[in-house]
Design a protein around this motif. Structure first.
Motif, PDB file in Angstrom:
ATOM      1  N   LEU A 146      -1.893  -0.366  -6.076  1.00 27.95           N
ATOM      2  CA  LEU A 146      -2.565  -1.491  -5.582  1.00 27.95           C
ATOM      3  C   LEU A 146      -2.173  -2.493  -6.157  1.00 27.95           C
ATOM      4  O   LEU A 146      -2.313  -3.881  -5.459  1.00 27.95           O
ATOM      5  CB  LEU A 146      -4.064  -1.066  -5.894  1.00 27.95           C
ATOM      6  CG  LEU A 146      -4.827   0.075  -4.988  1.00 27.95           C
ATOM      7  CD1 LEU A 146      -6.227   0.331  -5.688  1.00 27.95           C
ATOM      8  CD2 LEU A 146      -4.982  -0.495  -3.713  1.00 27.95           C
ATOM      9  N   LEU A 176       0.581  -3.702  -4.122  1.00 26.55           N
ATOM     10  CA  LEU A 176       0.280  -4.166  -2.783  1.00 26.55           C
ATOM     11  C   LEU A 176      -0.523  -5.705  -2.798  1.00 26.55           C
ATOM     12  O   LEU A 176      -0.158  -6.247  -1.898  1.00 26.55           O
ATOM     13  CB  LEU A 176      -0.913  -3.119  -2.201  1.00 26.55           C
ATOM     14  CG  LEU A 176      -1.429  -3.430  -0.767  1.00 26.55           C
ATOM     15  CD1 LEU A 176      -0.286  -3.261   0.116  1.00 26.55           C
ATOM     16  CD2 LEU A 176      -2.425  -2.238  -0.546  1.00 26.55           C
ATOM     17  N   LEU A 177      -1.445  -5.754  -3.713  1.00 32.05           N
ATOM     18  CA  LEU A 177      -2.199  -6.981  -3.727  1.00 32.05           C
ATOM     19  C   LEU A 177      -1.081  -8.109  -4.230  1.00 32.05           C
ATOM     20  O   LEU A 177      -1.049  -9.379  -3.489  1.00 32.05           O
ATOM     21  CB  LEU A 177      -3.130  -7.002  -5.079  1.00 32.05           C
ATOM     22  CG  LEU A 177      -4.399  -6.281  -4.566  1.00 32.05           C
ATOM     23  CD1 LEU A 177      -5.410  -5.782  -5.954  1.00 32.05           C
ATOM     24  CD2 LEU A 177      -5.117  -6.379  -3.373  1.00 32.05           C
ATOM     25  N   VAL A 233       0.555  -9.090  -0.842  1.00 33.56           N
ATOM     26  CA  VAL A 233      -0.539  -9.767   0.074  1.00 33.56           C
ATOM     27  C   VAL A 233      -0.807 -11.024  -0.358  1.00 33.56           C
ATOM     28  O   VAL A 233      -0.469 -12.189   0.361  1.00 33.56           O
ATOM     29  CB  VAL A 233      -1.935  -9.018  -0.078  1.00 33.56           C
ATOM     30  CG1 VAL A 233      -2.823  -9.994   0.709  1.00 33.56           C
ATOM     31  CG2 VAL A 233      -1.683  -7.581   0.818  1.00 33.56           C
ATOM     32  N   LEU A 244      -2.797  -3.512   4.937  1.00 37.10           N
ATOM     33  CA  LEU A 244      -3.565  -3.492   3.632  1.00 37.10           C
ATOM     34  C   LEU A 244      -4.619  -2.500   3.800  1.00 37.10           C
ATOM     35  O   LEU A 244      -5.255  -1.499   3.028  1.00 37.10           O
ATOM     36  CB  LEU A 244      -4.092  -4.783   3.479  1.00 37.10           C
ATOM     37  CG  LEU A 244      -5.050  -4.981   2.286  1.00 37.10           C
ATOM     38  CD1 LEU A 244      -4.482  -4.571   1.159  1.00 37.10           C
ATOM     39  CD2 LEU A 244      -5.498  -6.396   2.230  1.00 37.10           C
ATOM     40  N   ASN A 245      -5.158  -2.373   4.879  1.00 31.12           N
ATOM     41  CA  ASN A 245      -6.712  -1.621   5.174  1.00 31.12           C
ATOM     42  C   ASN A 245      -6.091  -0.274   5.365  1.00 31.12           C
ATOM     43  O   ASN A 245      -6.997   0.489   4.845  1.00 31.12           O
ATOM     44  CB  ASN A 245      -7.230  -2.257   6.208  1.00 31.12           C
ATOM     45  CG  ASN A 245      -8.919  -1.611   6.460  1.00 31.12           C
ATOM     46  OD1 ASN A 245      -9.466  -1.716   5.467  1.00 31.12           O
ATOM     47  ND2 ASN A 245      -8.944  -1.137   7.730  1.00 31.12           N
ATOM     48  N   ARG A 284      -5.742   1.000   1.787  1.00 31.68           N
ATOM     49  CA  ARG A 284      -6.951   0.821   1.105  1.00 31.68           C
ATOM     50  C   ARG A 284      -7.700   2.076   1.300  1.00 31.68           C
ATOM     51  O   ARG A 284      -8.251   2.882   0.814  1.00 31.68           O
ATOM     52  CB  ARG A 284      -7.750  -0.147   1.529  1.00 31.68           C
ATOM     53  CG  ARG A 284      -9.140  -0.525   0.874  1.00 31.68           C
ATOM     54  CD  ARG A 284      -9.637  -1.958   1.014  1.00 31.68           C
ATOM     55  NE  ARG A 284     -10.330  -1.931   2.403  1.00 31.68           N
ATOM     56  CZ  ARG A 284     -11.513  -1.586   2.723  1.00 31.68           C
ATOM     57  NH1 ARG A 284     -12.185  -1.315   1.800  1.00 31.68           N
ATOM     58  NH2 ARG A 284     -11.660  -1.575   4.238  1.00 31.68           N
ATOM     59  N   LYS A 318      -9.802  -3.041  -7.637  1.00 36.14           N
ATOM     60  CA  LYS A 318      -8.931  -3.496  -6.716  1.00 36.14           C
ATOM     61  C   LYS A 318      -9.082  -3.100  -5.275  1.00 36.14           C
ATOM     62  O   LYS A 318      -8.603  -3.820  -4.423  1.00 36.14           O
ATOM     63  CB  LYS A 318      -7.486  -3.006  -7.181  1.00 36.14           C
ATOM     64  CG  LYS A 318      -7.005  -3.628  -8.600  1.00 36.14           C
ATOM     65  CD  LYS A 318      -5.877  -3.112  -9.272  1.00 36.14           C
ATOM     66  CE  LYS A 318      -5.448  -3.810 -10.655  1.00 36.14           C
ATOM     67  NZ  LYS A 318      -4.491  -3.372 -11.262  1.00 36.14           N
ATOM     68  N   THR A 368     -11.287  -5.719  -4.105  1.00 35.34           N
ATOM     69  CA  THR A 368     -10.549  -7.073  -3.649  1.00 35.34           C
ATOM     70  C   THR A 368      -9.642  -6.960  -2.554  1.00 35.34           C
ATOM     71  O   THR A 368      -9.437  -7.920  -1.712  1.00 35.34           O
ATOM     72  CB  THR A 368      -9.435  -7.371  -5.071  1.00 35.34           C
ATOM     73  OG1 THR A 368     -10.383  -7.464  -6.040  1.00 35.34           O
ATOM     74  CG2 THR A 368      -8.516  -8.738  -4.696  1.00 35.34           C
ATOM     75  N   ALA A 369      -9.083  -5.542  -2.276  1.00 37.48           N
ATOM     76  CA  ALA A 369      -8.360  -5.364  -1.169  1.00 37.48           C
ATOM     77  C   ALA A 369      -9.129  -5.581   0.261  1.00 37.48           C
ATOM     78  O   ALA A 369      -8.824  -6.093   1.301  1.00 37.48           O
ATOM     79  CB  ALA A 369      -7.589  -3.891  -1.049  1.00 37.48           C
ATOM     80  N   TYR A 416      -8.578  -8.242   3.173  1.00 38.27           N
ATOM     81  CA  TYR A 416      -8.699  -7.643   4.263  1.00 38.27           C
ATOM     82  C   TYR A 416      -9.561  -8.731   5.384  1.00 38.27           C
ATOM     83  O   TYR A 416      -8.888  -9.158   6.465  1.00 38.27           O
ATOM     84  CB  TYR A 416      -8.879  -6.469   4.585  1.00 38.27           C
ATOM     85  CG  TYR A 416      -9.093  -5.659   5.925  1.00 38.27           C
ATOM     86  CD1 TYR A 416      -8.114  -5.746   6.857  1.00 38.27           C
ATOM     87  CD2 TYR A 416     -10.294  -5.504   6.492  1.00 38.27           C
ATOM     88  CE1 TYR A 416      -8.341  -5.272   7.964  1.00 38.27           C
ATOM     89  CE2 TYR A 416     -10.558  -5.366   7.630  1.00 38.27           C
ATOM     90  CZ  TYR A 416      -9.535  -4.957   8.513  1.00 38.27           C
ATOM     91  OH  TYR A 416      -9.721  -4.518   9.873  1.00 38.27           O
TER      92      TYR A 416
END
Length: 368
Positions: free
Chosen positions: A246, A249-250, A253, A276-277, A280, A325, A328-329, A333
Motif C-alpha cells: 500500500l 501504491l499510494l 498515486v 487503486l480501488n 484496495r 492506508k 487513505t486509498a 479513489y
C-alpha cells in the motif's frame, strides 16, 4: 542441595516464517506431498477445545534434520498456510540448568548459520511445492520467533512448582531468556517482560516477548500456545507485506496527482482510480480471510493469549497502519473519481455548446 527449578528439560523452538506467494492451494499441496488430511487444529486440552480451530489448518511437511557446525541436530518441519506464508520449525531438546539455557537463548536468537540453513531448506521444499503456489514472489519478507518450552518441574516433596513460584524464584532468568540476554536486565525491563504473561492452571505459564516466548507446560499442553504464537507471527508478516504494498501504491498515486488534474489528465486519473480501488478491495478481502482463518468462538483464554501475542510481536500496530492506508486509498479513489466526473461533465457540456454553435451557424446560413 540444588533448588527444584535449577535443573530444566524442554525444547528450544526456532521459527522462521516467509511470505512466499499470494496463496497456497492446500488440497493440491497435500496431494503433492502425500500429507495426511487436515484435522481439527489446534488440539487444545482445555475444557472448550471444540471452540478454537483453524478454518483451514496448515499443511505440515516433515523435513530432514538440520545439522549445525556445533554438531547439534535440529528436528525440522514446514507449515504451509493458505494465505501464502510458510513457516519452518526447528526443535532442539535440552536438559541442563538456567545458566546453560541463557547461553542457548543468547547464541540461538538471530544466529546467521541457523537462518541460512533454514532458508535453504525452505527453498528446497518450495521447489517441490511450486505447482500449488499462486503468484510466487521473487523477494520474500521474513520473520523469526523463538519459543522456549519448559517441562514442569517438581519440588522435593513431588508437588509441581507453580507459575507464581517459578516467577518468584526465577523471574530474572525468565526475562533474560525471553530477551536472549546473558547479562542481567534492569528492574524496569524485567518487570515489563514479566507483565506480559498468562496462566490457565496454577501450574502453567506463558511469558511473551516481541522476539521470543517462554512456555512452562507439558509438551502436549504447550503445543496449542505455540501454534497461536506462530499464527500471530504469520499474521505479522502478511500485514507487513500489505503495508509495503500500500505504501508503494499510494506513492504511485501521489506521483500521478502531481502530474496535474487537467481535463485530459482526468481520464488517466480514472484508470489509476480503478486500479487503486481494485487493489484496495483485494487487500480488504485478503485481510478478512486471514482474520477468519482461526476462530475463538468461546475460549476466552486462548483469545487473550492471542491478543497478547499479537500486541507484543507487532500485529496490532501493522494492522492499524494497513487500515489507515486503506482508508487513505478510499479517500484518494473518491477524489480521483470526483475529478474524473467533473472532467467528463465539462467535456459533455463543451460538446453541447459546440453542437449548439454548429446548429446556429447552419441556421443563420439558411436564412442568408
Amino acid at each position: 542441595m540444588a533448588a527444584p527449578t535449577d535443573r530444566l528439560s524442554g525444547t528450544f523452538w526456532l521459527l522462521f516464517l516467509y511470505d512466499v506467494c499470494e496463496e497456497i492451494r492446500l488440497e493440491e499441496l497435500r496431494a503433492i506431498l502425500g500429507a495426511q488430511p487436515a484435522g481439527r487444529e489446534p488440539s487444545f486440552r482445555r475444557p472448550t477445545p471444540e471452540y478454537v480451530r483453524f478454518e483451514k489448518p496448515p499443511v505440515i511437511e516433515y523435513l530432514e534434520p538440520l545439522l549445525l557446525e556445533s554438531g547439534e541436530r535440529l528436528q525440522a518441519q514446514m507449515h504451509y498456510y493458505e494465505y501464502g506464508v510458510v513457516s519452518i520449525e526447528l526443535q532442539l531438546p535440552f536438559e541442563f540448568g538456567w545458566r546453560e539455557l541463557l547461553r542457548l537463548s543468547s547464541r540461538s536468537i538471530a544466529a546467521p548459520e541457523i537462518e541460512k540453513q533454514a532458508a535453504d531448506s525452505v527453498r528446497r521444499s518450495l521447489a517441490r511445492a511450486r505447482p500449488a503456489l499462486v503468484k510466487p514472489y521473487t523477494d520474500w519478507l521474513t520473520e523469526d520467533y523463538y519459543i522456549i518450552q519448559l517441562r514442569p518441574v517438581t519440588k522435593g516433596d513431588g508437588s509441581p512448582v507453580t507459575a507464581e513460584e517459578l516467577i518468584a524464584e526465577r523471574g530474572e532468568e525468565i526475562a533474560q531468556v525471553v530477551r536472549g540476554e546473558e547479562m542481567r536486565l534492569a528492574e524496569d525491563e524485567r518487570m515489563e517482560i514479566l507483565q506480559s504473561r498468562r496462566s490457565y492452571y496454577p501450574e502453567d505459564l506463558v511469558v511473551i516477548g516481541w522476539t521470543a516466548a517462554l512456555v512452562y507446560d507439558t509438551p502436549e499442553g504447550a503445543l496449542p500456545v505455540m501454534q497461536l504464537l506462530e499464527y500471530a507471527n504469520s499474521q505479522l508478516i502478511e500485514f507487513r507485506y500489505y503495508d509495503e504494498m500500500l505504501t508503494r501504491l499510494l506513492a504511485d498515486v501521489y506521483r500521478s496527482l502531481e502530474k496535474g488534474t487537467g481535463v485530459l489528465a482526468r481520464w488517466r486519473l480514472a484508470r489509476e482510480a480503478g486500479r487503486l480501488n481494485t487493489i484496495r478491495l483485494d487487500v480488504r478481502e485478503l485481510t478478512e480471510r486471514m482474520d477468519n482463518s482461526i476462530k475463538f468462538l468461546s475460549d476466552m483464554y486462548s483469545a487473550r493469549v492471542y491478543r497478547l501475542a499479537a500486541g507484543k510481536v507487532g500485529v496490532t500496530d501493522y494492522r492499524r497502519l494497513v487500515d489507515e492506508k486503506l482508508h487513505t486509498a478510499g479517500d484518494l479513489y473518491q477524489f480521483m473519481m470526483d475529478q474524473f466526473q467533473q472532467g467528463r461533465a465539462f467535456v459533455l457540456e463543451l460538446m453541447v455548446v459546440v453542437i449548439l454553435v454548429i446548429e446556429l451557424v447552419f441556421l443563420f446560413q439558411g436564412k442568408m
